[in-house]
Each structure stands twice: as C-alpha cells, then as structure tokens.
Scaffold this active site. Structure first.
Site, short mmCIF file in Angstrom:
data_model
loop_
_atom_site.label_atom_id
_atom_site.label_comp_id
_atom_site.label_asym_id
_atom_site.label_seq_id
_atom_site.Cartn_x
_atom_site.Cartn_y
_atom_site.Cartn_z
N MET A 17 -20.06 35.06 -3.06
CA MET A 17 -19.54 35.26 -4.67
C MET A 17 -20.37 36.53 -5.31
O MET A 17 -21.49 36.06 -5.65
CB MET A 17 -19.41 34.03 -5.19
CG MET A 17 -18.32 33.16 -4.92
SD MET A 17 -17.98 31.56 -5.90
CE MET A 17 -19.65 30.55 -5.27
N ALA A 18 -19.87 37.42 -5.45
CA ALA A 18 -20.74 38.62 -6.07
C ALA A 18 -21.17 37.90 -7.64
O ALA A 18 -20.22 37.23 -8.26
CB ALA A 18 -19.78 39.63 -6.22
N CYS A 101 -11.96 41.28 -0.43
CA CYS A 101 -12.12 41.26 -1.69
C CYS A 101 -10.85 41.87 -2.32
O CYS A 101 -10.54 42.99 -2.03
CB CYS A 101 -13.45 42.11 -2.18
SG CYS A 101 -13.67 42.35 -3.75
N ASN A 201 -10.76 28.42 3.94
CA ASN A 201 -11.22 28.69 2.46
C ASN A 201 -9.95 28.75 1.33
O ASN A 201 -8.95 29.36 1.65
CB ASN A 201 -12.04 30.09 2.52
CG ASN A 201 -12.62 30.36 1.14
OD1 ASN A 201 -12.22 31.57 0.45
ND2 ASN A 201 -13.15 29.74 0.47
N GLY A 202 -10.51 28.07 0.19
CA GLY A 202 -9.63 28.25 -1.00
C GLY A 202 -9.19 26.72 -1.55
O GLY A 202 -8.75 25.97 -0.86
N ARG A 226 -15.83 28.53 -5.64
CA ARG A 226 -16.10 28.17 -6.99
C ARG A 226 -16.45 26.83 -7.54
O ARG A 226 -17.16 26.62 -8.58
CB ARG A 226 -14.95 28.59 -7.88
CG ARG A 226 -14.53 30.17 -7.97
CD ARG A 226 -12.99 30.33 -8.17
NE ARG A 226 -12.15 29.84 -7.25
CZ ARG A 226 -10.78 29.80 -7.15
NH1 ARG A 226 -10.14 30.38 -8.34
NH2 ARG A 226 -10.12 29.54 -6.35
C1 FMN Z 1 -16.75 35.34 -8.87
C2 FMN Z 1 -16.64 35.49 -7.61
C3 FMN Z 1 -17.08 36.42 -6.58
C4 FMN Z 1 -16.68 36.54 -5.33
N1 FMN Z 1 -17.24 37.56 -4.50
C5 FMN Z 1 -16.88 37.69 -3.26
C6 FMN Z 1 -17.57 38.49 -2.48
O1 FMN Z 1 -18.63 39.11 -2.80
N2 FMN Z 1 -17.12 38.56 -1.10
C7 FMN Z 1 -16.21 37.89 -0.73
O2 FMN Z 1 -15.80 37.86 0.46
N3 FMN Z 1 -15.48 36.95 -1.29
C8 FMN Z 1 -15.76 36.93 -2.86
N4 FMN Z 1 -15.18 36.07 -3.71
C9 FMN Z 1 -14.13 35.21 -3.10
C10 FMN Z 1 -14.91 33.79 -2.54
O3 FMN Z 1 -15.72 34.01 -1.54
C11 FMN Z 1 -13.72 32.72 -2.05
O4 FMN Z 1 -13.00 33.45 -0.98
C12 FMN Z 1 -12.55 32.33 -3.19
O5 FMN Z 1 -13.41 32.10 -4.45
C13 FMN Z 1 -11.62 31.30 -2.77
O6 FMN Z 1 -12.58 30.03 -2.63
P1 FMN Z 1 -12.74 28.99 -3.70
O7 FMN Z 1 -11.39 28.49 -4.05
O8 FMN Z 1 -13.56 27.94 -2.83
O9 FMN Z 1 -13.39 29.67 -4.59
C14 FMN Z 1 -15.42 35.89 -4.92
C15 FMN Z 1 -15.17 35.00 -5.76
C16 FMN Z 1 -15.28 34.80 -7.01
C17 FMN Z 1 -14.88 33.57 -7.90
#
Ligand code: FMN
Length: 324
Positions: A17-18, A101, A201-202, A226
């Site tokens: 997560m960036a 992304c 994931n998700g 998240r």
């Molecule tokens: C703030 C933020 C930054 C993210 N940055 C990246 C990233 O740099 N590379 C990436 O592959 N996914 C990135 N994601 C996506 C997450 O890795 C993940 O796939 C997505 O949040 C879904 O998973 P979750 O429902 O558990 O959050 C980012 C998500 C968020 C919310």
C-alpha cells in the site's frame, strides 16, 4: 505455501500500500509476524535514476523477512534493469510486478492495471524480468480492466507461461477502483486456470472473511490490506483461524490509540516530524474511524503538524470519553 523455493511460515500476506506500508508501519506489523511483507510500490525509473528517496524505500528491518518489493513501470527494458537492481543490491526475498494499480497517474503511463490491457507487452515484460533475476518473481493484478474486459484468466495463464512464481489477485476490476465488492467467484476462476499458487485479495476485514475466501476460491494464501490500518492484530487472528482457533485479539480503545502514537513516533524516526506527521494525518483518521464520538475530533486530526498535536487530541479524547 512456497513461492518457488521460498517457504512462507504462514498464509497471511501484507498487501502493498503506497503511503502506508513503509518501514514505520511494517515495524509495527512485525509483532504479528505475517508470512510475507510487502513494501510500497517502487518506480522502475526512479531506481534507475538513482533517486535517493526511492532507494530509502528499500531499507528493511532484520526481522521483517521475507519481504517482497514491488516494481511498477511499463517498459520491458527499464523493468528488467530495475528488477536487476533489486535483485543484486537489496535484501528483498521476492520481486513483484505491479499489474493491479488502478490510479490514473500510473495507468496513463501504461503501467499498473493498464498492463492487463496489453497482454503481449505484459507477457514480454514478465518473461524478461523472470529471466533477468535470480530471486522469485511474482505478479499482482486485478480480475480485469472492467466488466467488459474480465481477462484475469488470460493474464494469469500468460504469467504462468512467463515463469511467474505466484500471482496475487484483487477480486475487483480496475474500473471498480475500491467500490462494490471483491469477487471470490472471479478469484476462483483464476485459481482454477493455473498450476502456480494464487493468493486471494480483497475485502478481508475479519478472520472469517479469510477462511471463506480460501474455502470459496481454493487460493493458496490470503493478502490483507486496508483492514490492517486499524486492526493490525487481524494478521494473528487469521493465522489462528487457519489453525482452527477462533481468537479475538482486538485492542481496547486506549491501547489502539497508544498504537497510533507509536506509529507516529516510528514515522518521525523514519522521515522527520514534518513529513511524518503529515503522513500520520490519514493514518490517524483511519485509527479513529468507527470509534465512538470520533466525529468530534476529525477536523483537528486532519490538521496535525506535530507529535504533540496528536498526543493532545488523543489524551483529550480519552479523558472525555474513557476516564471515570
Ligand atoms: C492506500 C492504498 C495504497 C495502495 N497501494 C498499492 C500499491 O502500491 N501496489 C499494489 O499492488 N496495490 C496497492 N493497493 C491495493 C492493495 O494492495 C489491495 O490490493 C487492495 O487494497 C484490496 O485489498 P484490501 O481490501 O484488503 O484492502 C493500495 C491500496 C490502498 C488502499
């Protein structure tokens, strides 16, 4: 599960997560010991141009192995060059290619999820990166660009053919961004289409969601993003769930806010108070999300500039609502 010959001690993976999964946040996660850490995505060009800030993103702690470093870019040559730099000059255990992304700034360059729209280029890029480095190479993607272009299976099969070791799939399309729900059904189609491990994931917010995802998709492991922002202990709860134990490790509200202050301190150690506290604004908003009466302090939290500002807000909040 294994990523090539790298054995993961458990099946819980921290999502990249960036702006979040930097050293400070990952340090806090070490107490819950996920199977694999991820840092924030790294620009191939920034590494090649020797950008110092970007190289700082490759610093890791001794006890946060194994860790994957994720690269984003859209050109075969520069992705290969950057992957070789990560391979030879850093201690990451895995190199990951970002094909998920959804952010316009990234997709307009043809990188991130836009690579799913150019399967031939994506294949070429993956194959050349795999051949150019010694470390295992993984790829993270979505289920497709939009509802009309659900080509996750095609991309997964190309990834397998290119020699990719593991695929992580977020069960949404690029068009969905973060709206709607993540589809276990679509993740399953991808799991069933290849022989290499696929990580689901998700929308995992509770241990039960992780168990359901594994049951419904057959995925080899889960990746959580998240939800870790305000419940990092979920890593341990999911690990326990996979071991057949139902645990509730949630912290009390004062403990959660102490954790938030610790996070602020780590960010300050990493990047100084000015930048650290700016970044802390969004983290603190997440930390307060869902807490009783949190609306009373939201505006103040979004303006914090110093560690003391946050400490004062937290102390006043606890004093007002949690002292006897
Ligand atoms: C703030 C933020 C930054 C993210 N940055 C990246 C990233 O740099 N590379 C990436 O592959 N996914 C990135 N994601 C996506 C997450 O890795 C993940 O796939 C997505 O949040 C879904 O998973 P979750 O429902 O558990 O959050 C980012 C998500 C968020 C919310």
């Amino acid at each position: 599960m294994n990523i090539r010959n790298l054995h993961l001690a458990n099946k819980v993976i921290v999502a990249p997560m960036a702006g979040i999964t930097n050293l400070a946040f990952r340090k806090l996660l070490t107490r819950y010991q996920p199977g694999l850490y991820f840092n924030e995505m790294i620009s191939d060009m920034a590494l090649i141009y020797d950008n110092q800030r970007t190289w700082e993103m490759t610093h890791i702690l001794e006890n946060e192995q194994p860790i994957a470093f994720q690269l984003f870019g859209s050109k075969v040559e520069t992705m290969v060059q950057a992957a070789q730099l990560l391979d030879q000059k850093t201690d990451c255990a895995v190199i990951d290619i970002n094909m998920g992304c959804p952010v316009h700034k990234i997709t307009k360059q043809g990188a991130g999820s836009a690579l799913m729209k150019t399967p031939e280029l994506a294949y070429d890029l993956m194959k050349n990166v795999v051949q150019a480095v010694k470390k295992p190479v993984t790829m993270k993607m979505r289920i497709g660009w939009d509802q009309e272009n659900l080509n996750g299976v095609e991309i997964a099969q190309l990834a397998q053919k290119a020699g990719i070791d593991t695929i992580y799939v977020h069960g949404r399309t690029r068009a969905q961004m973060y709206s709607g729900t993540s589809s276990n059904e679509k993740i399953k189609e991808i799991v069933d289409s290849v022989n290499i491990p696929v990580v689901g994931n998700g929308d995992i917010r509770r241990a039960e969601d992780a168990l359901t995802m594994v049951k419904e998709t057959g995925c080899a492991a889960v990746m959580v993003g998240r939800a870790l922002l305000n419940q990092p202990w979920l890593i341990q709860e999911i690990k326990d769930g996979f071991d057949g134990k139902e645990t509730d490790l949630s912290l009390s509200i004062p403990q959660r806010l102490a954790f938030t202050l610790e996070h602020a301190q780590e960010l300050i150690n990493q990047m100084g108070e000015h930048l650290g506290m700016r970044q802390m604004r969004s983290h603190a908003l997440w930390a307060f999300k869902g807490l009783p009466h949190s609306h009373t302090i939201k505006a103040r939290v979004s303006q914090i500039a110093k560690y003391q500002d946050l400490e004062l807000i937290i102390n006043e909040y606890l004093e007002a609502f949690y002292s006897r």
